[in-house]
Design an enzyme around this catalytic site. Structure first.
Site, short mmCIF file in Angstrom:
data_model
loop_
_atom_site.label_atom_id
_atom_site.label_comp_id
_atom_site.label_asym_id
_atom_site.label_seq_id
_atom_site.Cartn_x
_atom_site.Cartn_y
_atom_site.Cartn_z
N LYS A 1 0.90 -0.98 0.12
CA LYS A 1 0.06 0.07 0.10
C LYS A 1 0.67 1.34 -0.11
O LYS A 1 0.63 2.33 -0.70
CB LYS A 1 -0.84 0.04 1.31
CG LYS A 1 -2.02 -1.02 1.27
CD LYS A 1 -2.73 -1.13 2.35
CE LYS A 1 -3.51 -2.45 2.32
NZ LYS A 1 -4.36 -2.60 3.72
N GLN B 1 -4.40 -1.57 9.96
CA GLN B 1 -4.33 -2.88 9.34
C GLN B 1 -4.98 -4.04 10.18
O GLN B 1 -4.45 -4.07 11.33
CB GLN B 1 -2.77 -3.16 8.92
CG GLN B 1 -2.62 -4.52 8.10
CD GLN B 1 -3.03 -4.24 6.71
OE1 GLN B 1 -3.09 -3.41 6.18
NE2 GLN B 1 -3.83 -5.52 6.57
N ASP C 1 -10.96 2.94 4.64
CA ASP C 1 -11.35 1.39 4.30
C ASP C 1 -12.99 1.22 4.37
O ASP C 1 -13.41 0.06 4.09
CB ASP C 1 -11.21 0.39 5.61
CG ASP C 1 -9.71 -0.36 5.16
OD1 ASP C 1 -9.50 -0.54 4.02
OD2 ASP C 1 -8.94 -0.60 6.18
#
Lengths: 283, 283
Positions: free
Chosen positions: B52, B96, B119
């Site tokens: 990412k 994460q 997200d």
């Protein structure tokens, strides 16, 4: 043998429990408080609000009906919601739909404290339901009442196929989420669905919430299915009827809700139940 | 003729657009900022985070990786999230998954400013998606990337039947919501579903996100279906493979995603796209 699911009787049982819980709260000096805000003079809304007020009062809930003129501004309405958000005697706030044109209903709903969102329409509560988050959160009352009905039947839901016809935010979508959270395989059909009958004929549990009188007929239902009719429609003679052609369908089913006397009474009983939940959860 | 949906190529196209948008923002003195918080030393997470970071940097996004020890407390982590919530140079915050045992991931996600929830996992954003509310809000990146794939095909979705296998909050549930919002009839299947094959064989669009290698075989797919494979599984030889038995299924389909090179590259491209969305929406 078909079971006619008696929504009136089941609502009575739910209300009896709610009344007991209210009494227990009062013994501890707490009174559940419900505010229903109604804007303008829609006659159907006036009836709904009166029914809610009467039932809440019967059960010992402190019910406040706040009537506002159709000329109320968005800012005024938001300010009024905020006064109830910060009022510790109020546990549930409901803004009766529809609002007059010019008012932004979604913004009003989003302004209600999610902990007082007794209708379960706040997007935060919708998200908690759809994400199946643990913890206490209010949900839409009609599908919650339907879950109570389903759990009253001697049937296991897990792994079976539920078909929900209709995808409104009030019924269809939260219904689908609750059935999915109950481990059912869930299909959602709607106005654009092709081959609706093919899909509904595979349903072990069929929930119909379209507003189209007698959309679902005998040929559309699997033998032994459970059929829940959320419709409140008028037939050609003006008589109240459902989305399901009851006379044709009933004998084919394991269980079915009538209209009237099915889902309707459960929705208002569930609203009262949830008002008391919010009061208990706020402790 | 089967179309093999080239996720790598499509991701390149998405990334090219994202890069252009970043340049345009920079000309106006704005730099999209993405913070990825990683706790502990899970090796798979480290690879995801590195990928990412690399992609964000390539596209001109200001990417910050905040590495925290597995010993960080819930309170410390919440305080760190809050520093990024109030930092105007940060437009997207991602924690994460998975977090080490002892940390409450749901509480952390709920602490992210919904306007920086890149997200799309915050329950408020989940609710906005499921309620199909108008206005800008971030959504889960894997299903959003799949929607981009579907829209790249010469096919109308409205009214057709989508079957989603898997009901996770990351893929299955938001995927179902997006397909429903695209006017498809949507069915969600999962571990408890009986007669899975019967259901999948009715799918015009079949999305599989179970983590079970080769769960879906040739007999489970309708001829001419579009098949999207979200699986990242290992076969008996340790080779990366999907939830769909590609070799058996592919020739039966109208279009299918490979693994690798299908959904995977689209997810990270969509994350970057959504970071830039959040930057633009914050103006």
């Amino acid at each position: 043998m078909t079971t006619i699911i008696d929504g009136k009787q089941l609502a009575k049982e739910v209300n009896a429990k709610t009344k007991e819980r209210v009494s227990a709260l009062k013994e501890r000096g707490r009174v559940p408080g419900l505010v229903v805000i109604i804007v303008g003079d829609d006659p159907a809304s006036a009836i709904y609000v009166r029914n809610k007020h009467r039932k809440a009062t019967q059960l010992g809930i402190n019910s406040i009906v706040r009537e506002l003129p159709a000329t109320v501004s968005q800012e005024e309405l938001l300010a009024i919601v905020e006064t109830y958000n910060v009022d510790p005697s109020v546990h549930g706030i409901l803004v009766q739909s529809p609002l007059p044109v010019g008012l932004d209903e979604q913004a009003i709903v989003a302004a209600i404290d999610p902990a007082k969102d007794v209708d379960g329409f706040h997007p935060l509560n919708v998200g908690r339901l759809f994400a199946n988050l643990p913890g206490n959160h209010p949900v839409s009352c009609t599908p919650r009442g339907i879950m109570t009905m389903l759990h009253s039947l001697p049937v296991h839901l897990r792994g079976k196929h539920a078909v929900v016809v209709g995808r409104s935010m009030i019924v269809g979508r939260p219904m689908a989420a609750m059935l999915l959270n109950a481990d059912m395989t869930v299909s959602v059909a709607h106005i654009y669905t092709k081959n609706l009958s093919e899909l509904t004929r595979t349903a072990d549990v069929l929930v119909v919430a379209t507003g189209v009188a007698h959309l679902i007929k005998e040929k559309d239902v699997k033998p032994g299915a459970i059929v829940i009719d959320v419709g409140m429609d008028r037939d050609e003679n003006g008589k109240l009827t459902g989305d399901v052609d009851f006379d044709g369908v009933a004998e084919k089913t394991a269980a079915i809700t009538p209209v009237p006397g099915g889902v309707g009474p459960m929705t208002i009983a569930t609203l009262m139940e949830q008002t008391v939940d919010l009061c208990e959860w706020s402790e």
